[in-house]
Design an enzyme around this catalytic site. Structure first.
Site, short mmCIF file in Angstrom:
data_model
loop_
_atom_site.label_atom_id
_atom_site.label_comp_id
_atom_site.label_asym_id
_atom_site.label_seq_id
_atom_site.Cartn_x
_atom_site.Cartn_y
_atom_site.Cartn_z
N HIS A 50 47.25 41.49 65.67
CA HIS A 50 46.47 40.35 65.19
C HIS A 50 45.50 40.77 64.09
CE1 HIS A 50 44.23 36.48 65.77
NE2 HIS A 50 43.24 37.22 65.33
N GLU A 51 44.70 41.78 64.38
CA GLU A 51 43.69 42.20 63.40
C GLU A 51 44.34 42.81 62.17
OE1 GLU A 51 40.81 41.14 63.56
OE2 GLU A 51 40.83 40.47 65.65
N HIS A 70 45.15 40.06 59.83
CA HIS A 70 44.00 39.76 58.99
C HIS A 70 43.88 40.78 57.86
CE1 HIS A 70 42.14 36.44 61.07
NE2 HIS A 70 41.93 37.11 62.20
N HIS A 78 46.09 40.10 55.07
CA HIS A 78 45.60 38.97 54.28
C HIS A 78 44.65 39.47 53.18
CE1 HIS A 78 44.27 34.45 54.70
NE2 HIS A 78 44.94 34.68 53.60
#
Length: 683
Positions: free
Chosen positions: A474-475, A478, A481
């Site tokens: 998940h991180e 990010h 991104h």
């Protein structure tokens, strides 16, 4: 650049460390205060130069100049806030309580400056005649709206009051987060009788031994309030009284009386937020926050949350009945309490799928899951990661990778800080020391992830739970991104998107963890190196929707309470009673508590990030479930054409276009919640 720069330790602003990083050995905690003072003054000097420019406003002399102003402040701030979250101490915390309100007052003075707003307003009024490209037009619009939402159109009295509110909120948010960290780091349950460890697998005992040693109790085992310890302890400990003691401490963070109690802080923050919204012309703080999101209105949020809540509560009731059956089978007659749920759910999972977390964990090595994250990014986007060793950072545990484009050129840097320590706030997050943009030669991204995994003894591998592995993915989503950002303007770089779009790249990336070919390659046993047996892999995938009601009730109750606090124009004076009344009105199951109770709900009260916005994880989940379904529909979860579009419209575009427009460019249409409900196992 202003002459104020001479007052700053140059190591904080001129990053001459390896690979363009700051030289973390060349400054001390005492350098931050004078650096902030000088950098704040230099930023104001930059703004004054824009205001006093002798020519009429242009994109170059106003918008671009504003975007590039305050470079020293950006650099000092990025290092300081990294330290405040990932490796703090008394000096940093004392300065944080001073700097947070000071920074708020500083930005209020800029955003409420009538001469500066007049120049931005002039450009905004002429925007249709300036021949702007789409990204510049969007940046101008976002900048203008930012000024208006910051009070630029208020009268003088309104501006003074709004600045005062913002300053108070910043100080209260900093104190809230520090209080939670102190409650978490100060509490530990030391166990010296090995009988009380009954049921705990070796990986839990090892983590507890390490935590006790860190706290100068080398002959004990410590239960701490870090999720990497408390959750497995609650899942495996057969001592119900110890489970209850640990759970109650975990649930009571920020609500223990004394100097770390957050109840009065929450009441003040909710009241100040409501007043701020009314000053700016909104019916409620939720209406103010949501005006700049995909959801737009509180009603749209509730239209998503309420049906999901009903499905989750019904599923949780079925799950609770199954747990009560296990309790009765043991000859006990108590109801399922919150400190029982994880314990009996683990037993039920073992019964239904013939495996438990202890059997799975040896196959989920931190090192291998990091490799899996990188490999998926390489297969989807062509980028590669090369670790660089011996580089000083903010802590010896931090690792550094150079990120390379497909042609071998440098794209940016990625840093990982994976292990729990007392100087680090709980949770997991991504942030940037430096964001990508192309103005005036531009800059490459320097992105970091922070986790709180239990640190293993020297020479032993760090083992993750399946939830921990998902958190890592998940991180890292990010992080991608930020790393893949390819925009011109800093204001729309990387994760600078609406709150209910920002979780799409991270939650979507989680899906690749449980792709069978990824697990087959990277889920290898820490002792033997053998791949996870297919039978176990099949069980893991079959159990993916297990405990779905519990998980969604935990999350949705937090989102609904967050909205309740902020959607009413009349804030409550007793936040804990308000929380209880709201949950009662929702028929919250007695056996489950909010994932984040109000006194330690740092997403919402340690700053302004997810206030009236915790729902956004679910909003983004509707998007991510639909987006991954697009890959599955092709029969290839690494489909090259879709991966190209995913990179172009989601990971690289930042906030350069409207998020709905970007999603449609990728998928062709907006999704319904159906794929999310199916993914969650709530259909």
């Amino acid at each position: 650049m202003s002459s104020q720069k001479t007052a700053i330790n140059p190591a904080l602003t001129d990053w001459t460390g390896p690979l363009g990083l700051p030289d973390f050995t060349a400054f001390t905690d005492d350098d931050f205060a004078p650096a902030f003072d000088a950098a704040l003054a230099a930023d104001l000097a930059d703004v004054d130069a824009i205001i006093n420019h002798h020519e009429a406003p242009t994109i170059e002399n106003t918008l671009k100049a504003l975007q590039l102003s305050g470079e020293d402040l950006d650099r000092v701030s990025s290092i300081f806030w990294l330290r405040a979250g990932a490796h703090t101490n008394d000096t940093i915390q004392a300065l944080e309580r001073v700097i947070a309100p000071k920074m708020s007052r500083h930005y209020s003075s800029i955003m409420m400056n009538p001469q500066l707003f007049a120049r931005i307003d002039s450009l905004y009024e002429q925007r249709d005649f300036l021949g702007l490209d789409a990204e510049t037009d969007r940046v101008l619009e976002k900048t203008w709206k930012g000024f208006v939402r910051s009070g630029a159109r208020l009268d003088e009295q309104g501006k003074i009051r709004l600045a005062d509110i913002n300053e108070k909120l910043a100080g209260l948010g900093a104190q809230f987060g520090q209080n939670v960290l102190k409650d978490e780091s100060d509490w530990a349950l030391f166990i010296t009788d090995e009988v009380q460890l009954q049921g705990l697998p070796d990986f839990v005992r090892t983590a507890m031994r390490g935590a006790a040693e860190e706290r100068d109790h080398p002959d004990a085992w410590a239960v701490t309030l870090s999720r990497s310890i408390i959750e497995p302890f609650l899942s495996f400990s057969e001592d119900r009284s110890l489970r209850e003691k640990a759970f109650r401490a975990w649930a009571a963070r920020g609500e223990n009386g004394g100097t770390t109690d957050n109840r009065a802080i929450v009441a003040d923050m909710v009241s100040l937020r409501a007043e701020k919204a009314k000053l700016l012309g909104y019916n409620s703080f939720a209406a103010y926050k949501l005006d700049d999101t995909m959801a737009k209105t509180p009603k749209a949020v509730m239209d998503l949350l309420e049906p999901v809540w009903d499905k989750a509560r019904n599923r949780a009731a079925e799950e609770e009945a199954d747990l009560e059956r296990l309790i009765a089978a043991e000859g006990r007659n108590h109801k399922v309490a919150p400190w029982d749920w994880r314990f009996y759910a683990e037993k039920l999972r073992n019964e239904r799928f013939a495996f438990d977390e202890a059997e799975l964990k040896p196959y989920l090595q931190l090192e291998k899951i990091i490799e899996a994250c990188f490999d998926v990014a390489t297969r989807l986007f062509g980028i590669r990661f090369e670790e660089k060793t011996g580089i000083p950072t903010w802590h010896p545990d931090v690792r550094v990778w150079e990120v390379q484009n497909p042609d071998g050129s440098r794209r940016g840097l990625f840093l990982g800080d994976y292990f729990n320590r007392q100087s680090k706030r709980s949770g997991a997050w991504m942030s940037a020391l430096q964001s990508q943009h192309k103005l005036d030669g531009g800059q490459k991204p320097i992105i970091y992830n922070v986790m709180n995994f239990a640190k293993p003894p020297k020479g032993e591998p760090a083992l993750l739970s399946l939830d921990g592995a998902r958190t890592l993915f998940h991180e890292f989503g990010h992080a991608l991104h930020g790393l893949l950002s390819d925009v011109t303007w800093p204001a729309v770089s990387g994760t600078s998107v609406s709150r209910d779009f920002v979780e799409l790249p991270s939650q979507l990336y989680e899906h690749w963890l449980t792709v069978p070919e990824v697990l087959e390659k990277y889920a290898v046993h820490c002792r033997t190196g053998e791949a996870m047996p297919k039978a176990l892999l099949d069980k893991v995938l079959a159990a993916d929707k297990f405990n779905a009601g519990f998980s969604m009730v935990e999350f949705a109750s937090s989102a609904l309470v967050d909205m309740a606090f902020h959607a009413d124009g009349t804030p409550p004076t007793d936040p804990i009673q308000f929380e209880a009344d709201t949950l009662k009105s929702l028929s919250m199951p007695d056996a489950i508590i909010m994932r984040h109770r109000t006194p330690h709900f740092t997403h919402v009260f340690s700053g302004d990030g997810y206030s009236a916005g915790y729902y956004s994880y679910l909003w983004s989940e509707v998007l991510d479930a639909d987006a991954f379904k697009a890959f599955k529909e092709t029969g290839d979860v690494f489909n090259a054409d879709l991966a190209r579009k995913l990179k172009q419209y989601i990971y690289s575009a930042g906030g350069s276009r409207d998020p709905e427009e970007l999603y449609k460019a990728f998928r062709g249409k907006m999704p319904t919640p159906d794929a999310m409900i199916e993914k969650r196992g709530l259909a």
